[in-house]
Design a protein around this motif. Structure first.
Motif, PDB file in Angstrom:
ATOM      1  N   THR A  56      36.472  35.444  38.755  1.00 16.85           N
ATOM      2  CA  THR A  56      36.713  35.956  37.405  1.00 16.85           C
ATOM      3  C   THR A  56      35.419  36.197  36.635  1.00 16.85           C
ATOM      4  OG1 THR A  56      37.009  33.714  36.528  1.00 16.85           O
ATOM      5  CG2 THR A  56      39.001  34.919  37.209  1.00 16.85           C
ATOM      6  N   ARG A  57      34.409  35.378  36.891  1.00 17.14           N
ATOM      7  CA  ARG A  57      33.166  35.526  36.158  1.00 17.14           C
ATOM      8  C   ARG A  57      32.331  36.701  36.664  1.00 17.14           C
ATOM      9  NH1 ARG A  57      29.829  30.315  35.223  1.00 17.14           N
ATOM     10  NH2 ARG A  57      31.444  30.126  33.658  1.00 17.14           N
ATOM     11  N   TYR A  58      32.161  36.807  37.977  1.00 18.50           N
ATOM     12  CA  TYR A  58      31.219  37.785  38.518  1.00 18.50           C
ATOM     13  C   TYR A  58      31.865  39.062  39.034  1.00 18.50           C
ATOM     14  CZ  TYR A  58      27.938  33.983  38.049  1.00 18.50           C
ATOM     15  OH  TYR A  58      27.164  32.984  37.536  1.00 18.50           O
ATOM     16  N   VAL A  59      33.138  39.024  39.361  1.00 23.97           N
ATOM     17  CA  VAL A  59      33.803  40.236  39.831  1.00 23.97           C
ATOM     18  C   VAL A  59      34.545  40.907  38.683  1.00 23.97           C
ATOM     19  CG1 VAL A  59      35.530  41.162  41.425  1.00 23.97           C
ATOM     20  CG2 VAL A  59      33.964  39.371  42.191  1.00 23.97           C
ATOM     21  N   LEU A  60      35.338  40.146  37.953  1.00 21.85           N
ATOM     22  CA  LEU A  60      36.111  40.708  36.847  1.00 21.85           C
ATOM     23  C   LEU A  60      35.333  40.726  35.534  1.00 21.85           C
ATOM     24  CD1 LEU A  60      39.566  39.029  37.557  1.00 21.85           C
ATOM     25  CD2 LEU A  60      38.724  41.263  38.337  1.00 21.85           C
ATOM     26  N   ASN A  61      34.222  40.013  35.478  1.00 23.60           N
ATOM     27  CA  ASN A  61      33.391  39.903  34.283  1.00 23.60           C
ATOM     28  C   ASN A  61      34.203  39.393  33.076  1.00 23.60           C
ATOM     29  OD1 ASN A  61      30.893  39.974  33.101  1.00 23.60           O
ATOM     30  ND2 ASN A  61      31.089  42.092  32.385  1.00 23.60           N
ATOM     31  N   ASP A  62      35.155  38.502  33.376  1.00 21.91           N
ATOM     32  CA  ASP A  62      35.998  37.902  32.338  1.00 21.91           C
ATOM     33  C   ASP A  62      36.344  36.495  32.809  1.00 21.91           C
ATOM     34  OD1 ASP A  62      37.556  37.535  30.092  1.00 21.91           O
ATOM     35  OD2 ASP A  62      39.325  38.469  31.001  1.00 21.91           O
ATOM     36  N   SER A  63      35.446  35.553  32.540  1.00 25.84           N
ATOM     37  CA  SER A  63      35.560  34.204  33.073  1.00 25.84           C
ATOM     38  C   SER A  63      36.801  33.475  32.562  1.00 25.84           C
ATOM     39  CB  SER A  63      34.310  33.399  32.707  1.00 25.84           C
ATOM     40  OG  SER A  63      34.379  32.125  33.272  1.00 25.84           O
ATOM     41  N   ALA A  64      37.491  32.806  33.473  1.00 24.05           N
ATOM     42  CA  ALA A  64      38.633  31.970  33.105  1.00 24.05           C
ATOM     43  C   ALA A  64      38.086  30.647  32.568  1.00 24.05           C
ATOM     44  CB  ALA A  64      39.536  31.739  34.311  1.00 24.05           C
ATOM     45  N   ALA A  65      38.360  30.367  31.324  1.00 24.10           N
ATOM     46  CA  ALA A  65      37.755  29.210  30.654  1.00 24.10           C
ATOM     47  C   ALA A  65      38.241  27.883  31.232  1.00 24.10           C
ATOM     48  CB  ALA A  65      38.049  29.268  29.162  1.00 24.10           C
ATOM     49  N   TRP A  66      39.453  27.825  31.703  1.00 26.24           N
ATOM     50  CA  TRP A  66      40.035  26.568  32.159  1.00 26.24           C
ATOM     51  C   TRP A  66      39.429  26.068  33.464  1.00 26.24           C
ATOM     52  CZ3 TRP A  66      42.308  26.584  36.913  1.00 26.24           C
ATOM     53  CH2 TRP A  66      42.666  27.831  37.439  1.00 26.24           C
TER      54      TRP A  66
END
Length: 191
Positions: A56-66
């Protein structure tokens, strides 16, 4: 005397057909303890959580906070439950240097004292963790809306498993008449 080894005396890795042949030993998981399976499950859950965090952080550029918080708690669970494996194998760090110079009876008494103190410490840790859980009440995790007592409950189960395994280790030491402190070359499988 020749320093060249005899080729016929070395293990053969090539078959008569000129091909490399290897056979694996059968995998036997019958001796795997319940805490080892639980630690493996926590470890895989941790790995999947960290992979999801990376994705989610490096591919989607939208990190999952949990994921950060849950990964931390899964690491704690892996360590506390997995520590029972080390207790069962009796291979946690220890200093056995002094035992080499003590008379047998003194070394035996000290080894027994170590077993008793380990059981007392781990039993006290179970009680203290329970008391901590009672004081925490309905305290929630920071990001995920789950009770923080879940984390402490896993720690308490880990301490309880370590305490039970310590009792088992002490019983083995009493049956065979020595501990790994007195004979460092021994293992829990030696009987």
């Amino acid at each position: 005397m020749s320093s060249v080894p005899d080729i016929q005396a070395l293990p053969q890795v090539m078959g008569d057909d000129g091909e490399f042949h290897v056979t694996d030993e059968a995998v036997d998981l019958s001796g795997t303890t319940p805490e080892a399976w639980a630690a493996l499950a926590f470890f895989w859950a941790l790995g999947l959580t960290v992979f999801y965090q990376f994705f989610t952080r490096y591919v989607l550029n939208d990190s999952a906070a949990w994921t950060e918080e849950i990964a931390r708690y899964l690491l704690i669970a892996t360590v506390f439950v997995g520590a029972a494996i080390g207790v069962a194998k009796n291979n946690h760090i220890q200093v056995d240097f002094l035992f080499r110079f003590l008379p047998h009876k003194v070394a035996r008494a000290m080894a027994l004292l170590v077993d008793v103190l380990r059981i007392a410490f781990l039993g006290a840790a179970v009680v203290l963790t329970w008391q901590m859980m009672e004081k925490m009440g309905n305290y929630k995790m920071t990001i995920v809306d789950l009770p923080m007592n879940i984390v402490y409950a896993v720690c308490m189960v880990g301490f309880a498993a370590m305490c039970v395994r310590s009792i088992w280790v002490m019983r083995v030491h009493l049956e065979r008449g020595y501990s790994v402190l007195e004979k460092p070359e021994s293992t829990m499988e030696d009987r």
